[in-house]
Design an enzyme around this catalytic site. Structure first.
Site, short mmCIF file in Angstrom:
data_model
loop_
_atom_site.label_atom_id
_atom_site.label_comp_id
_atom_site.label_asym_id
_atom_site.label_seq_id
_atom_site.Cartn_x
_atom_site.Cartn_y
_atom_site.Cartn_z
N ASP A 137 0.82 -1.20 0.00
CA ASP A 137 0.00 0.00 0.00
C ASP A 137 0.86 1.26 0.00
OD1 ASP A 137 -2.46 -1.13 -0.18
OD2 ASP A 137 -3.04 -0.78 1.90
N ARG A 162 -2.37 -1.02 -8.40
CA ARG A 162 -3.66 -0.41 -8.06
C ARG A 162 -3.54 1.10 -8.27
NH1 ARG A 162 -4.52 -0.67 -2.12
NH2 ARG A 162 -4.99 -2.87 -2.45
N GLY A 171 -5.59 9.26 -4.32
CA GLY A 171 -4.68 9.66 -3.25
C GLY A 171 -5.43 10.12 -2.02
N ALA A 172 -4.93 9.74 -0.83
CA ALA A 172 -5.70 9.97 0.40
C ALA A 172 -4.94 10.76 1.47
CB ALA A 172 -6.13 8.63 0.99
N THR A 204 -11.81 3.42 -7.28
CA THR A 204 -12.52 4.70 -7.22
C THR A 204 -13.99 4.48 -6.94
OG1 THR A 204 -13.01 6.74 -8.44
CG2 THR A 204 -12.95 4.70 -9.71
#
Length: 333
Positions: free
Chosen positions: A132, A180, A184-185, A223
């Site tokens: 991740d 993946r 963006g977070a 998404t």
């Protein structure tokens, strides 16, 4: 909504709040987006999703790992989940963070822990292991570890964040790896990342199209955005891209009906399922991504009882309550 996004990103980065939140379990609506904290609860969730023709990638939640013992514990918990996936013969794989394996203080420790996970994954029918993405500060570390592992393992991949200026270069760098693609977070500086939704969406579509046209491995498009999803459907049809070359992904607890509908249409589909006690940072970033998610948290979070339970009945807790209350009222208008 940038003020509110920044606020929740700041909360997600608080070691104190993350530690105190562990003591009382998933409050503030987090139980809607975290699949419990026992193997039994996790497997029940995976089986339910598999019955809908939806696969799962499991995130064994863990942040702020600061000792060798904590890193090894996180590794062992991941191995335990992998064993359960094999034993129950469910359609699932793992998403792991280098920070939870010791990456914050010892890259070599994180590498060795991840290599041990990949060796076990090879025994389990080459189960895919996804690294991740995290904050930009950790990107170079992820790339270095990935570059060391990709020659030895075929079942390892990572995440590309569309809001980074580097996203296109990373797409070009890893055509042979499973990737993946996400928007963006995290909160990143304008020197390294696009800041507006319009810019991010434009770059996201750009990297999706480039990847689908040139990739030599599987692509996950993660998404909840209807416009992006519909664009991808039209793009693959126009360019005769086989459905077996990609999948859609969504987060557990969000837009479940849409996820089921897309799976029924014959597209490969995976749900990202978080699991475990260390839920606070993950949940705050979900609130930052989509202000609409506040409706999940509002009723529990603003109660005095809940604030006291998680140690937030302070000026910070009251401020959070007021902000959540205000955003929720705006959303409901």
């Amino acid at each position: 909504m940038s003020l509110f996004k920044n606020f929740f990103i700041a909360l997600s980065n608080s070691t104190y709040l993350n530690e105190t939140a562990k003591k009382v379990g998933p409050k503030m609506g987090a139980n809607k987006v975290v699949a419990g904290n026992t193997i039994e609860q996790l497997i029940d969730t995976i089986e339910r999703l598999n019955d809908l023709n939806i696969a799962v990638t499991v995130d064994n939640l863990g942040e702020f790992v600061g000792t060798v013992e904590e890193a090894n514990q996180a590794k062992n918990e991941i191995l335990e989940v992998m064993q359960a996936i094999k034993d129950y013969n469910v359609d699932a794989h793992m998403s792991v963070k280098l920070s939870s394996l010791g990456g914050e203080f010892d890259t070599e420790l994180a590498y060795n822990n991840l290599r041990e996970i990949l060796l076990k994954a090879n025994e389990f029918n080459n189960m895919h292991i996804n690294i991740d993405t995290e904050k930009y500060d950790s990107l170079q570390q992820i790339v270095e570890v990935l570059d060391r592992l990709k020659g030895e393992f075929r079942n390892v991949g990572t995440v590309i964040q569309a809001y980074l200026y580097d996203a296109v270069d990373l797409i070009d760098k890893y055509p042979n790896l499973r990737l993946r693609l996400v928007k963006g977070a995290y909160k990143e500086d304008q020197q390294i990342a696009y800041q507006t939704k319009e810019e991010i969406d434009e770059n996201y579509i750009k990297i999706i199209e480039k990847r689908l046209l040139n990739a030599k491995n599987f692509t996950s498009i993660a998404t909840h955005d209807d416009q992006i999803i519909n664009h991808v459907k039209q793009f693959v049809k126009l360019h005769n891209i086989d459905k077996d070359q990609f999948e859609f992904q969504m987060l557990y607890g969000f837009r479940s009906e849409l996820a089921e509908e897309i799976a029924r249409q014959g597209y490969h589909f995976t749900i990202y399922v978080p699991y475990g006690n260390d839920w606070f940072g993950y949940f705050m970033r979900r609130l930052a991504e989509r202000p609409q998610n506040l409706a999940l948290a509002y009723q529990e979070f603003v109660s005095t009882k809940t604030l006291k339970q998680i140690g937030l009945f302070t000026s910070l807790g009251l401020g959070a309550a007021f902000i959540i209350s205000g955003v929720t009222k705006l959303i409901k208008r």
